[in-house]
Enzyme design. Structure first.
Site, PDB file in Angstrom:
ATOM      1  N   LYS A 189       0.822  -1.218   0.000  1.00  0.00           N
ATOM      2  CA  LYS A 189       0.000   0.000   0.000  1.00  0.00           C
ATOM      3  C   LYS A 189       0.854   1.266   0.000  1.00  0.00           C
ATOM      4  O   LYS A 189       0.462   2.288  -0.575  1.00  0.00           O
ATOM      5  CB  LYS A 189      -0.980  -0.035   1.173  1.00  0.00           C
ATOM      6  CG  LYS A 189      -0.344  -0.027   2.557  1.00  0.00           C
ATOM      7  CD  LYS A 189      -0.201   1.370   3.144  1.00  0.00           C
ATOM      8  CE  LYS A 189       0.483   1.352   4.495  1.00  0.00           C
ATOM      9  NZ  LYS A 189       0.580   2.708   5.089  1.00  0.00           N
ATOM     10  N   THR A 246      -4.184   5.330   2.897  1.00  0.00           N
ATOM     11  CA  THR A 246      -2.865   5.848   2.516  1.00  0.00           C
ATOM     12  C   THR A 246      -2.904   6.526   1.154  1.00  0.00           C
ATOM     13  O   THR A 246      -2.143   7.452   0.893  1.00  0.00           O
ATOM     14  CB  THR A 246      -1.824   4.709   2.516  1.00  0.00           C
ATOM     15  OG1 THR A 246      -1.891   4.010   3.754  1.00  0.00           O
ATOM     16  CG2 THR A 246      -0.415   5.248   2.343  1.00  0.00           C
ATOM     17  N   SER A 252      -0.878  11.274   4.543  1.00  0.00           N
ATOM     18  CA  SER A 252       0.007  10.250   3.993  1.00  0.00           C
ATOM     19  C   SER A 252       1.294  10.846   3.442  1.00  0.00           C
ATOM     20  O   SER A 252       1.281  11.621   2.480  1.00  0.00           O
ATOM     21  CB  SER A 252      -0.717   9.475   2.884  1.00  0.00           C
ATOM     22  OG  SER A 252       0.187   8.628   2.197  1.00  0.00           O
TER      23      SER A 252
END
Length: 329
Positions: A189, A246, A252
């Site tokens: 991710k 994310t 993020s």
């Protein structure tokens, strides 16, 4: 319980604040004595978690010997590139028969390609290692915004022990025995978030973002299943849940790196201006190696690797992805 949080970054500090609010005795270790002294004096961590006030009951130290030996639980929250060396320093201080180790770090060891839990078990010489992961930005956890995560361990009793430690009114914890799936989700991710950030920085919109997240999830599944993870885990909090947060959040760091790449800023300039670590940049190289090792096609992850390490422009990355041979979904 006495809890040692190893790492004074955003996630380590947020975890310390959370655990302290439950009434535990919490000690946070950081590597820089002068900065730790400043945090101790001001009860703030402006470098890694600005705007958050910490309770005076939290202890801050730059000496591992002041944090680890008496701990009932050790929470590891250091960047993946420093993870092994920190574990090696902790090992002589750890009561391996009784202390629970909970790993919050996402990534893979650069030298050995071991997952963080594997590094912890090897260097600390203990099987009492639990992985905690999921959509959990430190900034929101510290502000008591409702969050749900997963903790993973092959030994269900240890996973439950970690669950009881972290679970609370605003922080819900689930358990699983699929450690591999949880850690692969956390690795992939970060890289995909750079791709989505680059799309946003280049000026694309919701259609592109949705396509990258969806096809990125397919890449996560492809690699995870090939390595032995379960689809249920990758479609849960530690996989798709963490992927969504994310790729779409203002918090993020990986998305922020991608956004600047999309605007044409060189990766060296981006990284030199960052105080906190964006794991996705290192993870991109490691994920590239894993994809080759397991012979898994990961085109989005591949263009992120090329953008970070081969000076591929965002414009050329778009062309490489969009002009691939048409195929069934």
């Amino acid at each position: 319980m006495n809890i040692a949080v190893i790492g004074d970054g955003g996630w380590g500090s947020a975890a310390a604040k959370l655990l302290d609010s439950y009434g535990h005795t919490v000690t946070v270790w950081g590597p820089f004595p002068e900065y730790i002294a400043e945090v101790r004096k001001t009860l703030t961590n402006p470098r890694y978690l600005p705007g958050i006030k910490f309770a005076p009951s939290i202890h801050w130290t730059s000496a591992l010997a002041s944090a680890v030996p008496d701990a009932d639980a050790v929470v590891l929250a250091v960047p993946s590139k420093f993870y092994r060396s920190i574990c090696e320093q902790i090992a002589p201080l750890l009561d391996v028969k009784h202390t629970l180790v909970i790993s919050l770090t996402k990534g893979v060891c650069p030298e050995t390609h071991q997952r963080m839990s594997e590094v912890a078990r090897e260097t600390l010489k203990t099987d009492r290692v639990v992985v905690l992961s999921g959509p959990s930005h430190a900034e929101e956890v510290a502000r008591r915004i409702p969050t749900a995560v997963t903790c993973a361990c092959a030994d269900h009793a240890l996973a439950v022990e970690a669950q009881k430690l972290f679970n609370g009114p605003r922080f819900r914890v689930y358990t699983t025995d699929d450690v591999l799936g949880v850690e692969i989700g956390g690795l992939v991710k970060n890289v995909l978030a750079i791709a989505v950030g680059a799309s946003d920085g280049f000026g694309f919109g919701d259609n592109t973002r949705a396509a990258l997240i969806t096809r990125g999830l397919a890449e996560m599944m492809r690699l995870g299943l090939k390595m032995g993870a379960r689809a249920q885990t990758l479609s849960g909090l530690a996989g798709v849940g963490d992927l969504i947060v994310t790729c779409t959040s203002q918090h993020s760091r990986n998305h922020a790196v991608g956004e600047r790449l999309g605007r044409g800023i060189p990766i060296s300039e981006i990284l030199s201006g960052m105080q906190m670590v964006a794991e996705g940049v290192d993870n991109a190289k490691l994920l590239h190696d894993l994809a080759e090792q397991f012979q898994v096609e990961m085109p989005i992850a591949d263009v992120v690797y090329r953008m970070c390490y081969c000076n591929l422009s965002a414009e050329d990355a778009v062309m490489l992805l969009m002009e691939r041979t048409a195929k069934p979904e």
